[in-house]
Design a protein around this motif. Structure first.
Motif, PDB file in Angstrom:
ATOM      1  N   ALA A 208       0.822  -1.219   0.000  1.00  0.00           N
ATOM      2  CA  ALA A 208       0.000   0.000   0.000  1.00  0.00           C
ATOM      3  C   ALA A 208       0.852   1.263   0.000  1.00  0.00           C
ATOM      4  CB  ALA A 208      -0.939  -0.013   1.200  1.00  0.00           C
ATOM      5  N   LEU A 209       1.922   1.303   0.797  1.00  0.00           N
ATOM      6  CA  LEU A 209       2.752   2.504   0.865  1.00  0.00           C
ATOM      7  C   LEU A 209       3.476   2.750  -0.454  1.00  0.00           C
ATOM      8  CD1 LEU A 209       3.832   4.861   2.479  1.00  0.00           C
ATOM      9  CD2 LEU A 209       5.625   3.353   3.391  1.00  0.00           C
ATOM     10  N   ASP A 210       4.005   1.677  -1.051  1.00  0.00           N
ATOM     11  CA  ASP A 210       4.684   1.822  -2.342  1.00  0.00           C
ATOM     12  C   ASP A 210       3.701   2.276  -3.424  1.00  0.00           C
ATOM     13  OD1 ASP A 210       7.159   1.088  -1.369  1.00  0.00           O
ATOM     14  OD2 ASP A 210       6.891  -1.037  -1.847  1.00  0.00           O
ATOM     15  N   LEU A 211       2.482   1.772  -3.364  1.00  0.00           N
ATOM     16  CA  LEU A 211       1.467   2.170  -4.333  1.00  0.00           C
ATOM     17  C   LEU A 211       1.100   3.638  -4.164  1.00  0.00           C
ATOM     18  CD1 LEU A 211      -0.405   1.322  -6.618  1.00  0.00           C
ATOM     19  CD2 LEU A 211      -2.082   0.615  -4.894  1.00  0.00           C
ATOM     20  N   LEU A 212       1.014   4.087  -2.920  1.00  0.00           N
ATOM     21  CA  LEU A 212       0.712   5.498  -2.647  1.00  0.00           C
ATOM     22  C   LEU A 212       1.822   6.394  -3.192  1.00  0.00           C
ATOM     23  CD1 LEU A 212      -1.049   7.653  -1.322  1.00  0.00           C
ATOM     24  CD2 LEU A 212       0.170   7.217   0.821  1.00  0.00           C
ATOM     25  N   ARG A 213       3.072   6.008  -2.990  1.00  0.00           N
ATOM     26  CA  ARG A 213       4.190   6.790  -3.509  1.00  0.00           C
ATOM     27  C   ARG A 213       4.157   6.842  -5.029  1.00  0.00           C
ATOM     28  NH1 ARG A 213       8.507   3.798   0.444  1.00  0.00           N
ATOM     29  NH2 ARG A 213       8.352   5.218   2.255  1.00  0.00           N
ATOM     30  N   LEU A 214       3.894   5.686  -5.652  1.00  0.00           N
ATOM     31  CA  LEU A 214       3.842   5.662  -7.105  1.00  0.00           C
ATOM     32  C   LEU A 214       2.686   6.504  -7.629  1.00  0.00           C
ATOM     33  CD1 LEU A 214       5.053   4.556  -9.711  1.00  0.00           C
ATOM     34  CD2 LEU A 214       3.523   2.589  -9.497  1.00  0.00           C
ATOM     35  N   THR A 215       1.561   6.490  -6.918  1.00  0.00           N
ATOM     36  CA  THR A 215       0.417   7.305  -7.332  1.00  0.00           C
ATOM     37  C   THR A 215       0.768   8.783  -7.305  1.00  0.00           C
ATOM     38  OG1 THR A 215      -1.137   5.648  -6.488  1.00  0.00           O
ATOM     39  CG2 THR A 215      -1.977   7.875  -6.837  1.00  0.00           C
ATOM     40  N   THR A 216       1.484   9.205  -6.265  1.00  0.00           N
ATOM     41  CA  THR A 216       1.931  10.596  -6.181  1.00  0.00           C
ATOM     42  C   THR A 216       2.874  10.937  -7.330  1.00  0.00           C
ATOM     43  OG1 THR A 216       1.739  10.536  -3.764  1.00  0.00           O
ATOM     44  CG2 THR A 216       3.080  12.291  -4.722  1.00  0.00           C
ATOM     45  N   ASP A 217       3.814  10.044  -7.607  1.00  0.00           N
ATOM     46  CA  ASP A 217       4.741  10.259  -8.724  1.00  0.00           C
ATOM     47  C   ASP A 217       4.000  10.292 -10.059  1.00  0.00           C
ATOM     48  OD1 ASP A 217       6.900  10.355  -7.021  1.00  0.00           O
ATOM     49  OD2 ASP A 217       7.478   8.267  -7.319  1.00  0.00           O
ATOM     50  N   TYR A 218       2.995   9.441 -10.173  1.00  0.00           N
ATOM     51  CA  TYR A 218       2.201   9.389 -11.402  1.00  0.00           C
ATOM     52  C   TYR A 218       1.509  10.719 -11.673  1.00  0.00           C
ATOM     53  CZ  TYR A 218      -2.072   8.609 -14.082  1.00  0.00           C
ATOM     54  OH  TYR A 218      -3.113   8.745 -14.961  1.00  0.00           O
ATOM     55  N   ILE A 219       0.944  11.316 -10.643  1.00  0.00           N
ATOM     56  CA  ILE A 219       0.256  12.600 -10.817  1.00  0.00           C
ATOM     57  C   ILE A 219       1.237  13.666 -11.292  1.00  0.00           C
ATOM     58  CG2 ILE A 219      -0.968  14.444  -9.618  1.00  0.00           C
ATOM     59  CD1 ILE A 219      -2.157  12.244  -7.797  1.00  0.00           C
ATOM     60  N   VAL A 220       2.416  13.694 -10.684  1.00  0.00           N
ATOM     61  CA  VAL A 220       3.449  14.652 -11.093  1.00  0.00           C
ATOM     62  C   VAL A 220       3.859  14.410 -12.546  1.00  0.00           C
ATOM     63  CG1 VAL A 220       5.825  15.406 -10.695  1.00  0.00           C
ATOM     64  CG2 VAL A 220       4.316  14.969  -8.745  1.00  0.00           C
ATOM     65  N   ALA A 221       4.127  13.151 -12.884  1.00  0.00           N
ATOM     66  CA  ALA A 221       4.582  12.818 -14.242  1.00  0.00           C
ATOM     67  C   ALA A 221       3.511  13.105 -15.285  1.00  0.00           C
ATOM     68  CB  ALA A 221       5.006  11.357 -14.296  1.00  0.00           C
ATOM     69  N   ARG A 222       2.266  12.789 -14.957  1.00  0.00           N
ATOM     70  CA  ARG A 222       1.163  13.053 -15.898  1.00  0.00           C
ATOM     71  C   ARG A 222       1.055  14.543 -16.194  1.00  0.00           C
ATOM     72  NH1 ARG A 222      -4.493  12.748 -13.294  1.00  0.00           N
ATOM     73  NH2 ARG A 222      -3.584  14.687 -12.495  1.00  0.00           N
ATOM     74  N   ASN A 223       1.125  15.357 -15.169  1.00  0.00           N
ATOM     75  CA  ASN A 223       1.025  16.800 -15.375  1.00  0.00           C
ATOM     76  C   ASN A 223       2.185  17.334 -16.210  1.00  0.00           C
ATOM     77  OD1 ASN A 223      -1.331  16.849 -13.888  1.00  0.00           O
ATOM     78  ND2 ASN A 223      -0.337  17.467 -11.978  1.00  0.00           N
ATOM     79  N   ARG A 224       3.366  16.786 -15.996  1.00  0.00           N
ATOM     80  CA  ARG A 224       4.524  17.210 -16.773  1.00  0.00           C
ATOM     81  C   ARG A 224       4.421  16.738 -18.224  1.00  0.00           C
ATOM     82  NH1 ARG A 224       8.308  20.882 -15.488  1.00  0.00           N
ATOM     83  NH2 ARG A 224      10.136  19.535 -15.710  1.00  0.00           N
TER      84      ARG A 224
END
Length: 241
Positions: A208-224
């Protein structure tokens, strides 16, 4: 419009060259990337290793496209890069060979997308999910990012003498492992099965924690990635015939 998504619209409309040159072929791996890439003067193909891709690409070349670009997200290989960093390829590494990108097109991309890294991108058939594996591939190839489409794009560009370019955005930094729950939700057509991710997570709640971190990174990457698409404009920076 000359863009299409492989699954949603399984045919190739005749490209209509807008002002400034012929349409370009844009290869992506995910439906999210396809939606971001969509626009005039771009034929967007969601990569599918199983069926359809060769015929669609050959039809695009026959219709008059002169360039092909790999566009989307990528895994980080070099330790200094973070989620959201732009990478414009100096070349695509396919196994033991480096296929150079077109210098004119690449120079234009570097002008349009400020602060992007100019470095090799590694193409691999399967996602690199373990940090140690990413480190090993970086040491062997000196590539700073890896994805599952760029080597396919590079092979096709070389075979048909097309101008080649690649722009990718880091989603998972080199020190992060990709949770297996994420891989369980990736479908062959580029879509994401959220239900499959949640079912896998219920069986492996420690992710769950790794998935949460990846989700945060995903939002940043998608916006970029959205920002990069806006900066590139029509023709993905290739504005000549």
């Amino acid at each position: 419009m000359t863009s299409f998504e492989l699954r949603a619209r399984p045919y190739l409309p005749a490209p209509i060259a807008g002002e400034g040159g012929r349409p370009v072929i844009v290869i992506v791996g995910l439906t999210l990337e396809a939606r971001i890439a969509f626009g005039e003067n771009a034929i967007v193909v969601c990569h599918d290793k199983v069926r359809g891709l060769p015929d669609l690409l050959h039809a695009a070349v026959a219709a008059g496209c002169g360039g092909i670009i790999s566009f989307g997200l990528a895994g980080g290989l070099a330790p200094e890069y973070r989620a959201g960093d732009w990478v414009i390829a100096s070349g695509i590494i396919d196994r033991d060979q480096l296929i150079p990108t077109n210098p004119l097109w690449t120079s234009r991309l570097l002008e349009l997308v400020p602060y992007a890294t100019y470095a090799p991108i590694l193409g691999v058939d399967e996602p690199l999910v373990h940090a140690t594996c990413k480190s090993d591939f970086h040491a062997l190839s000196l590539a700073v990012a890896a994805d599952n489409e760029s080597h396919v794009v590079a092979r096709f560009a070389r075979q048909h003498r097309l101008e080649l370019a690649a722009l990718r955005v880091i989603i998972d930094p080199a020190h992060r492992c990709v949770p297996s729950s994420v891989l369980a939700g990736l479908c062959s057509d580029g879509s994401t099965d959220i239900g499959a991710i949640l079912r896998h997570l219920l069986r492996s709640p420690f992710q769950a924690l790794d998935l949460l971190r990846l989700t945060t990174d995903y939002i940043v990457a998608r916006n970029r990635l959205i920002e990069a698409r806006r900066l590139l404009g029509t023709h993905f920076g290739r504005a000549w015939s």
